[in-house]
Design a protein around this motif. Structure first.
Motif, PDB file in Angstrom:
ATOM      1  N   PHE A  62      -4.647  -1.577  -8.840  1.00 44.75           N
ATOM      2  CA  PHE A  62      -4.041  -0.775  -9.746  1.00 44.75           C
ATOM      3  C   PHE A  62      -3.576   0.638  -8.904  1.00 44.75           C
ATOM      4  O   PHE A  62      -2.430   0.853  -9.329  1.00 44.75           O
ATOM      5  N   ALA A  63      -4.362   1.020  -8.051  1.00 47.29           N
ATOM      6  CA  ALA A  63      -4.090   2.023  -7.270  1.00 47.29           C
ATOM      7  C   ALA A  63      -2.645   1.934  -6.322  1.00 47.29           C
ATOM      8  O   ALA A  63      -1.796   2.673  -6.370  1.00 47.29           O
ATOM      9  N   GLU A  64      -2.901   0.774  -5.779  1.00 44.32           N
ATOM     10  CA  GLU A  64      -1.776   0.311  -4.832  1.00 44.32           C
ATOM     11  C   GLU A  64      -0.461   0.331  -5.734  1.00 44.32           C
ATOM     12  O   GLU A  64       0.639   0.827  -5.072  1.00 44.32           O
ATOM     13  N   ALA A  65      -0.543  -0.060  -7.033  1.00 41.69           N
ATOM     14  CA  ALA A  65       0.515  -0.486  -7.690  1.00 41.69           C
ATOM     15  C   ALA A  65       1.267   0.952  -8.036  1.00 41.69           C
ATOM     16  O   ALA A  65       2.625   1.132  -7.965  1.00 41.69           O
ATOM     17  N   GLU A  66       0.368   2.035  -8.158  1.00 37.39           N
ATOM     18  CA  GLU A  66       0.801   3.383  -8.520  1.00 37.39           C
ATOM     19  C   GLU A  66       1.369   4.089  -7.310  1.00 37.39           C
ATOM     20  O   GLU A  66       2.318   4.772  -7.636  1.00 37.39           O
ATOM     21  N   VAL A  67       0.841   3.786  -6.076  1.00 33.06           N
ATOM     22  CA  VAL A  67       1.232   4.567  -4.867  1.00 33.06           C
ATOM     23  C   VAL A  67       2.747   3.912  -4.687  1.00 33.06           C
ATOM     24  O   VAL A  67       3.652   4.625  -4.390  1.00 33.06           O
ATOM     25  N   LEU A  69       4.846   2.833  -6.680  1.00 33.90           N
ATOM     26  CA  LEU A  69       5.623   3.356  -7.892  1.00 33.90           C
ATOM     27  C   LEU A  69       6.046   4.748  -7.286  1.00 33.90           C
ATOM     28  O   LEU A  69       7.028   5.582  -7.993  1.00 33.90           O
ATOM     29  N   GLY A  70       5.282   5.490  -6.490  1.00 31.70           N
ATOM     30  CA  GLY A  70       5.494   6.894  -6.269  1.00 31.70           C
ATOM     31  C   GLY A  70       4.873   7.756  -7.150  1.00 31.70           C
ATOM     32  O   GLY A  70       5.276   8.958  -7.313  1.00 31.70           O
ATOM     33  N   SER A  71       3.652   7.197  -7.910  1.00 27.91           N
ATOM     34  CA  SER A  71       3.005   8.168  -8.829  1.00 27.91           C
ATOM     35  C   SER A  71       2.298   9.389  -7.995  1.00 27.91           C
ATOM     36  O   SER A  71       2.006   9.053  -6.784  1.00 27.91           O
ATOM     37  N   ASP A  72       1.882  10.361  -8.912  1.00 24.47           N
ATOM     38  CA  ASP A  72       1.170  11.562  -8.307  1.00 24.47           C
ATOM     39  C   ASP A  72      -0.194  11.014  -8.108  1.00 24.47           C
ATOM     40  O   ASP A  72      -0.717  10.170  -8.747  1.00 24.47           O
ATOM     41  N   ASP A  73      -0.918  11.979  -7.342  1.00 25.12           N
ATOM     42  CA  ASP A  73      -2.257  11.853  -7.113  1.00 25.12           C
ATOM     43  C   ASP A  73      -3.263  11.881  -8.358  1.00 25.12           C
ATOM     44  O   ASP A  73      -4.294  10.989  -8.561  1.00 25.12           O
ATOM     45  N   VAL A  74      -3.015  12.174  -9.543  1.00 24.31           N
ATOM     46  CA  VAL A  74      -3.550  12.321 -10.648  1.00 24.31           C
ATOM     47  C   VAL A  74      -3.543  10.807 -11.502  1.00 24.31           C
ATOM     48  O   VAL A  74      -4.564  10.303 -11.854  1.00 24.31           O
ATOM     49  N   ILE A 137       0.513  -4.620 -16.562  1.00 25.51           N
ATOM     50  CA  ILE A 137       0.786  -6.394 -17.062  1.00 25.51           C
ATOM     51  C   ILE A 137       2.263  -6.447 -16.532  1.00 25.51           C
ATOM     52  O   ILE A 137       2.517  -7.873 -16.309  1.00 25.51           O
ATOM     53  N   PHE A 138       3.116  -5.717 -16.415  1.00 25.70           N
ATOM     54  CA  PHE A 138       4.638  -5.877 -16.029  1.00 25.70           C
ATOM     55  C   PHE A 138       4.793  -5.693 -14.439  1.00 25.70           C
ATOM     56  O   PHE A 138       6.008  -5.788 -13.986  1.00 25.70           O
ATOM     57  N   ASN A 139       3.901  -5.004 -13.760  1.00 24.79           N
ATOM     58  CA  ASN A 139       4.053  -4.497 -12.661  1.00 24.79           C
ATOM     59  C   ASN A 139       4.157  -5.566 -11.424  1.00 24.79           C
ATOM     60  O   ASN A 139       3.373  -6.251 -11.511  1.00 24.79           O
ATOM     61  N   ASP A 140       5.241  -5.619 -10.644  1.00 27.27           N
ATOM     62  CA  ASP A 140       5.415  -6.769  -9.895  1.00 27.27           C
ATOM     63  C   ASP A 140       4.348  -6.808  -8.711  1.00 27.27           C
ATOM     64  O   ASP A 140       3.978  -7.766  -8.327  1.00 27.27           O
ATOM     65  N   ASN A 141       3.780  -5.678  -8.362  1.00 33.42           N
ATOM     66  CA  ASN A 141       2.775  -5.468  -7.416  1.00 33.42           C
ATOM     67  C   ASN A 141       1.388  -6.151  -7.587  1.00 33.42           C
ATOM     68  O   ASN A 141       0.651  -6.691  -7.094  1.00 33.42           O
TER      69      ASN A 141
END
Length: 182
Positions: A62-67, A69-74, A137-141
């Protein structure tokens, strides 16, 4: 709790604690999922259980998927902590099988029925759960981490454990607001 009472009073529970279902109780939960409606007997599901170290792996996914995507640290930290809300998470994947009479959508719905059946089987055995979905559930990573084929789809993450709170009251709904007759 009888079956009708369980169905009429079902509530998801977001706060879950140890222990998670184990042994025959867990096997009953899986078997309930395997009894979902299944046109053509395609068994279009796969269940991936995460507990212990598996929850840490899911956290990293989950964390890698957000990284990526360019998500912020929060948001990244929220993703890391999401799997820690329960002692067990079962990822339910619709594994689509080519069939001339059973389209992919129907197989996705069948996998969704498996999630519902598994949650109900957990409840009737004294455990609780919550079916979570969201953008992962839709995230390619995330899909790649679960080795999904192009037509496969994660239909949900079933968080399971022991009740960590008193369930909220079930909202009363007037069936007439949702029903019509031909």
């Amino acid at each position: 709790m009888d079956a009708l009472d369980m169905l009429l009073n079902r509530r998801s529970m977001a706060k879950l604690t140890e222990p998670a279902p184990q042994g025959q109780v867990l096997e009953n939960i899986i078997q309930a999922g395997l009894r979902a409606p299944d046109h053509g007997s395609l068994t279009p599901w796969r269940f991936v259980i995460a507990e212990g170290d598996g929850l840490d792996k899911l956290s990293a996914i989950f964390a890698e998927a957000e990284v990526k995507l360019g998500s912020d640290d929060v948001v990244i930290n929220k993703a890391k902590n999401a799997p820690k809300r329960a002692p067990m998470i079962i990822t339910v994947v619709a594994t689509v099988k080519p069939h001339e009479k059973v389209p992919a959508l129907e197989q996705h719905l069948s996998a969704g029925c498996a999630v519902q059946a598994m949650q109900m089987a957990a409840m009737v055995q004294g455990f609780q759960g919550i079916w979570r979905s969201g953008s992962w559930i839709f995230n390619d990573n995330v899909k790649n981490a679960f080795h999904l084929a192009p037509d496969d789809q994660i239909v949900g993450f079933l968080y399971l454990g022991s009740p960590g709170m008193k369930p909220m009251d079930v909202p009363k709904r007037n069936s007439q607001d949702f029903v019509s007759y031909l």
